[in-house]
Design an enzyme around this catalytic site. Structure first.
Site, short mmCIF file in Angstrom:
data_model
loop_
_atom_site.label_atom_id
_atom_site.label_comp_id
_atom_site.label_asym_id
_atom_site.label_seq_id
_atom_site.Cartn_x
_atom_site.Cartn_y
_atom_site.Cartn_z
NE ARG A 79 66.35 23.66 34.66
CZ ARG A 79 67.63 23.59 34.61
NH1 ARG A 79 68.27 24.66 33.95
NH2 ARG A 79 68.14 22.76 35.44
CG ASP A 80 61.69 17.47 30.65
OD1 ASP A 80 61.61 17.75 29.30
OD2 ASP A 80 61.97 16.08 30.81
#
Length: 216
Positions: A79-80
């Protein structure tokens, strides 16, 4: 650090050796990566040429091995994923780091709905508020590959933040420049940056792509 702990082991993920809590602060002992990040490397080296495709393939292979392990073994979406969260060392190893906002899914078919991470590397389905899964990491991976080629973020500079988000969601995805790099590399990146998340291959599928097999 969420569910991430030292019992998770992959040679393509940065190892967390230990963590300490003292005076309302958490200190973590991580594997030492003395080469900095891909963000540092991109700034230092600038745009790449066709002759550097083998080196790019080595980076891609290690990142995909890390994502494949993360997705298939631990059912987690990073997610990042961005250049600053991919670290390198003097031995040429490339490892994914910073799992502070990773999300664990119930299975390989699970879906996320939260809006966290570095916005400009988010997949279109995340930006428009749709549910998302492992393909969101593949989009971010594709942007990183393209950024390494171009020596800069793949989308053109915009006058404001919201115009950039609109560009990512509504316009065609960026692509590998023509007549500079191989057609196989262009296809590899385009698969990752498919606007339709259902059509993006998994990390495991990408590891079998003929462009990577050309550069063992």
């Amino acid at each position: 650090i969420g569910d991430w702990s030292s019992d998770v082991c992959s040679s393509d993920l940065v190892t967390l050796h230990n963590a300490f809590y003292e005076d309302a602060a958490v200190s973590m002992v991580l594997e030492f990566m003395d080469g900095g990040s891909l963000a540092d490397l991109i700034t230092k080296q600038g745009p790449q040429t066709e002759g550097n495709e083998r080196r790019l393939a080595l980076v891609a292979m290690q990142m995909l091995n890390g994502l494949n392990y993360l997705h298939r073994q631990h059912h987690q979406v990073h997610r990042d994923l961005k250049p600053a969260n991919v670290l390198i060392n003097s031995r040429g190893q490339v490892k994914i780091a910073d799992f502070g906002i990773s999300s664990q899914l119930d299975s390989t078919n699970g879906m996320c709905s939260t809006f966290v991470g570095t916005t400009c590397y988010m997949a279109p389905e995340r930006l428009n508020g749709s549910n998302y899964s492992y393909g969101a990491d593949i989009w971010s991976f594709g942007l990183i590959m393209l950024e390494m080629l171009l020596g800069k973020f793949p989308y053109p500079h915009q006058e404001n933040y919201f115009r950039l988000l609109s560009l990512i969601m509504d316009e065609e995805a960026p692509s590998v420049p023509e007549n500079i790099f191989s057609n196989e590399l262009a296809e590899f990146v385009s698969l990752c940056l498919n606007k339709n998340e259902i059509k993006r291959p998994s990390a495991n599928d990408l590891l079998k792509h003929h462009w990577l097999r050309k550069h063992p």
